[in-house]
Structure formats: structure tokens, C-alpha cells
Design a protein around this motif. Structure first.
Motif, PDB file in Angstrom:
ATOM      1  N   LEU A 111       1.246  -1.160  -0.115  1.00 56.03           N
ATOM      2  CA  LEU A 111       0.264  -0.026  -0.261  1.00 56.03           C
ATOM      3  C   LEU A 111       0.747   1.049  -0.417  1.00 56.03           C
ATOM      4  CD1 LEU A 111      -2.924  -1.294   2.808  1.00 56.03           C
ATOM      5  CD2 LEU A 111      -3.398  -1.642   0.576  1.00 56.03           C
ATOM      6  N   THR A 112       0.764   2.102  -1.374  1.00 58.37           N
ATOM      7  CA  THR A 112       1.466   3.594  -0.880  1.00 58.37           C
ATOM      8  C   THR A 112       0.341   4.689  -1.291  1.00 58.37           C
ATOM      9  OG1 THR A 112       3.600   4.600  -1.434  1.00 58.37           O
ATOM     10  CG2 THR A 112       1.800   3.486  -3.509  1.00 58.37           C
ATOM     11  N   GLN A 113       0.905   5.846  -1.004  1.00 61.95           N
ATOM     12  CA  GLN A 113      -0.401   7.099  -1.111  1.00 61.95           C
ATOM     13  C   GLN A 113      -0.483   7.503  -2.559  1.00 61.95           C
ATOM     14  OE1 GLN A 113      -1.330  10.332   0.601  1.00 61.95           O
ATOM     15  NE2 GLN A 113       0.803   9.833   2.470  1.00 61.95           N
ATOM     16  N   GLN A 163      -2.908   2.551  -4.533  1.00 59.92           N
ATOM     17  CA  GLN A 163      -3.012   3.024  -3.758  1.00 59.92           C
ATOM     18  C   GLN A 163      -4.120   3.803  -3.230  1.00 59.92           C
ATOM     19  OE1 GLN A 163      -0.269   4.128  -7.549  1.00 59.92           O
ATOM     20  NE2 GLN A 163       0.391   5.340  -6.115  1.00 59.92           N
ATOM     21  N   PRO A 164      -5.019   3.369  -2.134  1.00 51.90           N
ATOM     22  CA  PRO A 164      -6.238   4.046  -2.120  1.00 51.90           C
ATOM     23  C   PRO A 164      -5.876   5.444  -1.582  1.00 51.90           C
ATOM     24  CG  PRO A 164      -5.757   2.416  -0.662  1.00 51.90           C
ATOM     25  CD  PRO A 164      -4.283   2.521  -1.585  1.00 51.90           C
ATOM     26  N   ALA A 165      -6.827   6.196  -1.325  1.00 53.61           N
ATOM     27  CA  ALA A 165      -6.639   7.644  -1.272  1.00 53.61           C
ATOM     28  C   ALA A 165      -7.004   7.867   0.011  1.00 53.61           C
ATOM     29  CB  ALA A 165      -8.278   8.714  -1.855  1.00 53.61           C
ATOM     30  N   ALA A 173     -14.561   0.195   2.331  1.00 50.90           N
ATOM     31  CA  ALA A 173     -14.815  -1.426   2.206  1.00 50.90           C
ATOM     32  C   ALA A 173     -14.121  -2.324   1.381  1.00 50.90           C
ATOM     33  CB  ALA A 173     -16.872  -1.500   2.519  1.00 50.90           C
ATOM     34  N   VAL A 174     -13.805  -1.949  -0.168  1.00 55.61           N
ATOM     35  CA  VAL A 174     -13.337  -2.524  -0.796  1.00 55.61           C
ATOM     36  C   VAL A 174     -12.290  -2.876  -0.927  1.00 55.61           C
ATOM     37  CG1 VAL A 174     -12.842  -2.651  -3.550  1.00 55.61           C
ATOM     38  CG2 VAL A 174     -15.169  -1.971  -2.578  1.00 55.61           C
ATOM     39  N   VAL A 175     -11.237  -1.777  -0.400  1.00 54.38           N
ATOM     40  CA  VAL A 175     -10.156  -2.267  -0.496  1.00 54.38           C
ATOM     41  C   VAL A 175      -9.254  -2.754   1.440  1.00 54.38           C
ATOM     42  CG1 VAL A 175      -7.611  -0.864   0.810  1.00 54.38           C
ATOM     43  CG2 VAL A 175      -9.431   0.069  -1.037  1.00 54.38           C
ATOM     44  N   GLN A 176     -10.658  -3.022   1.792  1.00 60.90           N
ATOM     45  CA  GLN A 176     -10.316  -3.384   3.505  1.00 60.90           C
ATOM     46  C   GLN A 176     -10.558  -4.766   2.865  1.00 60.90           C
ATOM     47  OE1 GLN A 176     -12.833  -2.311   6.392  1.00 60.90           O
ATOM     48  NE2 GLN A 176     -12.205   0.194   6.602  1.00 60.90           N
ATOM     49  N   GLU A 177     -11.803  -5.127   2.011  1.00 62.16           N
ATOM     50  CA  GLU A 177     -11.438  -6.324   1.758  1.00 62.16           C
ATOM     51  C   GLU A 177     -10.745  -7.088   1.072  1.00 62.16           C
ATOM     52  OE1 GLU A 177     -12.612 -10.618   1.515  1.00 62.16           O
ATOM     53  OE2 GLU A 177     -13.875  -8.626   3.144  1.00 62.16           O
ATOM     54  N   LEU A 188      -4.936   4.269   9.678  1.00 63.98           N
ATOM     55  CA  LEU A 188      -5.330   2.823   9.850  1.00 63.98           C
ATOM     56  C   LEU A 188      -6.228   2.708  10.668  1.00 63.98           C
ATOM     57  CD1 LEU A 188      -2.308   3.045   8.352  1.00 63.98           C
ATOM     58  CD2 LEU A 188      -2.474   0.209   9.656  1.00 63.98           C
ATOM     59  N   PRO A 189      -7.807   2.546  10.328  1.00 61.02           N
ATOM     60  CA  PRO A 189      -8.924   2.518  11.006  1.00 61.02           C
ATOM     61  C   PRO A 189      -8.697   1.281  11.390  1.00 61.02           C
ATOM     62  CG  PRO A 189      -9.223   2.330   8.590  1.00 61.02           C
ATOM     63  CD  PRO A 189      -7.722   2.352   8.487  1.00 61.02           C
ATOM     64  N   GLN A 190      -9.752   1.097  13.261  1.00 59.92           N
ATOM     65  CA  GLN A 190      -9.761  -0.030  13.182  1.00 59.92           C
ATOM     66  C   GLN A 190      -9.378  -1.593  12.801  1.00 59.92           C
ATOM     67  OE1 GLN A 190      -8.405  -0.236  17.152  1.00 59.92           O
ATOM     68  NE2 GLN A 190      -8.267  -1.715  16.748  1.00 59.92           N
ATOM     69  N   ALA A 191     -10.816  -1.499  12.264  1.00 59.07           N
ATOM     70  CA  ALA A 191     -11.114  -2.526  10.951  1.00 59.07           C
ATOM     71  C   ALA A 191      -9.549  -2.877  10.087  1.00 59.07           C
ATOM     72  CB  ALA A 191     -12.237  -1.960  10.012  1.00 59.07           C
ATOM     73  N   VAL A 192      -9.062  -2.597  10.425  1.00 61.66           N
ATOM     74  CA  VAL A 192      -7.388  -2.569   9.274  1.00 61.66           C
ATOM     75  C   VAL A 192      -6.499  -3.366  10.863  1.00 61.66           C
ATOM     76  CG1 VAL A 192      -5.344  -2.084   7.755  1.00 61.66           C
ATOM     77  CG2 VAL A 192      -7.433  -0.969   7.264  1.00 61.66           C
TER      78      VAL A 192
END
Length: 308
Positions: A30-32, A61-63, A68-72, A91-95
């Protein structure tokens, strides 16, 4: 181990190279998103993106990581750990909860000192004699999780943010490889005392205020090399200051009290600053000897003093 990696600049790329060299299986990087940079504001890939592409690694390279798609995508990678280094996104708790051993951060300070975005620059600005690397188990706070492994790094009198960055990047890469060899590791909670915050460097901070002590201004020059570069206004024109040292001298703040091939001597609120390397807008970096060959700077002229 089956790893994910999240990072953006060269500091992070050094760690990613070390993980690959150690034989880890990096499933996802993952990168910006690419951003405009440099004088021409051309869109450029991050150092981590360039390395990931060269190594044939899967790249996102998610913003935001709240998607949810990125987390999946991360969940489907079945990561044992996600290594994070200078990523720049929350990084949210879900990640944080997805990898088996959680998310492990490489932070360029001895926590809890200098939590936040600019620990290297803030340590130099503060006159710290030591900094280091903390490998930290990430939680929902800002660099507040338990530390798994840490090691110190002396700050030299001539260190710039660039030179200290390079040593810390190498040290961080070595330490995170050691941590992965030893998992699971018990972390130790950060103490509540001694917490300081390393706020992101603003361009306004780069302007030299000649009313300050020369020692402080010399630290500012070193801390802002290479970005954003300490600056002043001389004879009405912007001038970046790349190399300078505090010396004995006195005069009205901003007054040029000496102009020789070995440096421009500028009076400060306390002492004087010997400026040794400069750059005019649109020009290249020059030793003061070269600069003075094309620009007259008579003794008695002055640099503008900040107001407010």
C-alpha cells in the motif's frame, strides 16, 4: 512470513528492501496516490511504488483505508503482519485487526518522544543529542501503541534531516527484520510522561528569524535540509540557506557583518550565523564563494527581519 507493507517515501522503501532481502513473502503493498512534486510539479510515483513495481509486487494506492473494498483486499491477502513505515494515511481499527500479528510500525524516534509526522526534524530543532527507532504495535492512537523493540541513534553536530534520515532508515529496516524473527514479542506500554508531538513542518517555519539565537537558527537550517529548506530575504530577494554554523559575532539582527569566501556573517539576536551554502530562486545551490562572485553583498547590508 506472509506480509503486507504500507509506506510511501524512501524511508519506507529501505525497510521494504530489507524485508524482501530477508526472504519474507510480501503479498500486498500500500502506498499513497501519485502526487505532483518538484519544480515542474510533475506527477511522480512514490519511492515505495517504484520498488514494488520493480519487484513485481501487488500494489494498491487508495486515497483512504476506510473503503470497504480496500479492506476486503487486505483481508483476502491473509496477512500475518502489516508493516507500516511513513505511510501517511490513518489505519482504521478494521484494518488494524486484520493481520494475525496486527500492524507493526517503524517510527523514527524513541517513543513517547516525538510522536507524529516529523520526528527527525523536530529532534534536530529541539537540540536533542539522541533519537532512534521504535518498532511499535499499532493501536488507534497516534504512535501510542506498545513498543516491541527500540534502539538509540546519536544526533551529530553536523547532522541534517537528510543525513539523520538515512541512518535511521537503515536502522529501522534492521530492527523490523529482527522483530519479525522474534514474534510473538511482548510489547511494553509507553510511559505517560515525556510525550511530545512532532507536528508536520509548515513552510512558514522555514523563514529564518534573525532575532533568534544563532544556535537555534543553525539547527533550523539543518532540520529543514532538504525540505522545505531554510530561507531568508536578502536585498529584497528570497535566498535559501543550506549550510550554516553559529559563530561569535554581534550586531543588529539581520545585519551583514562579514562577507568573505568562507561565508556570509549575519548578526542574530545572540551571536552570528556563518552562512556557507545558499541558493537563489530558480538557481542552483552554491558555496558562498561562488555566490559572491556574481552577487554583491556589502558589509552593512541586511537580511529582512521577520515581523510579528
Amino acid at each position: 512470513m506472509r506480509l503486507g507493507f504500507a509506506g510511501t517515501p524512501e524511508f519506507a522503501a529501505v525497510a521494504l528492501r530489507a524485508l524482501l532481502a530477508a526472504g519474507h513473502q510480501v503479498e500486498l503493498v500500500l502506498t499513497q496516490p501519485d502526487r505532483a512534486a518538484g519544480r515542474g510539479l510533475a506527477v511522480r510515483p512514490s519511492a515505495v511504488k517504484e520498488l514494488a513495481q520493480a519487484a513485481g509486487l501487488r500494489l494498491l494506492q487508495p486515497a483512504t483505508l476506510r473503503d470497504a473494498v480496500v479492506q476486503e483486499e487486505i483481508r483476502a491477502s491473509r496477512l500475518e503482519a502489516l508493516i507500516v513505515a511513513a505511510y501517511g494515511l490513518i489505519l482504521p481499527q478494521a484494518v488494524l485487526d486484520l493481520p494475525r500479528w496486527g500492524c507493526i510500525n517503524i517510527h523514527a524516534s524513541l517513543l513517547p518522544r516525538w510522536r507524529g509526522a516529523a520526528p527527525i526534524q523536530r529532534a534536530i530543532l529541539a537540540g536533542d543529542r539522541e533519537t532512534g527507532i521504535s518498532i511499535m504495535q499499532m493501536d488507534a492512537g497516534l504512535d501510542s501503541g506498545p513498543v516491541l523493540l527500540a534502539a538509540g541513534q546519536a544526533i551529530r553536530d553536523d547532522d541534517t534531516a537528510a543525513s539523520l534520515h538515512d541512518r535511521l532508515a537503515t536502522q529501522g529496516a534492521e530492527l523490523v527484520v529482527k522483530v519479525l524473527e522474534r514474534l510473538p514479542l511482548p510489547g511494553w506500554p509507553q510511559p505517560q510522561s515525556g510525550v511530545t508531538h512532532a507536528a508536520k513542518i509548515g513552510k512558514a517555519e522555514a523563514m529564518l528569524d534573525w532575532r533568534l539565537a544563532a544556535e537555534l537558527l543553525a539547527r533550523q537550517v539543518r532540520a529543514f535540509n532538504p525540505q522545505p529548506g531554510a530561507s531568508c530575504v536578502l536585498n529584497g530577494k528570497a535566498l535559501k540557506v543550506w549550510t550554516a554554523r553559529p559563530v561569535v559575532g554581534s550586531g543588529s539582527p539581520g545585519l551583514i557583518i562579514g562577507a568573505a569566501h568562507d561565508g556570509l556573517l549575519i548578526a542574530c539576536g545572540e551571536g552570528a550565523l556563518c552562512v556557507e551554502e545558499v541558493q537563489q530562486a530558480g538557481g542552483r545551490r552554491l558555496a558562498v564563494a561562488q555566490f559572491l562572485n556574481g552577487t554583491a553583498v556589502p558589509v552593512g547590508s541586511r537580511c529582512a527581519v521577520a515581523t510579528g
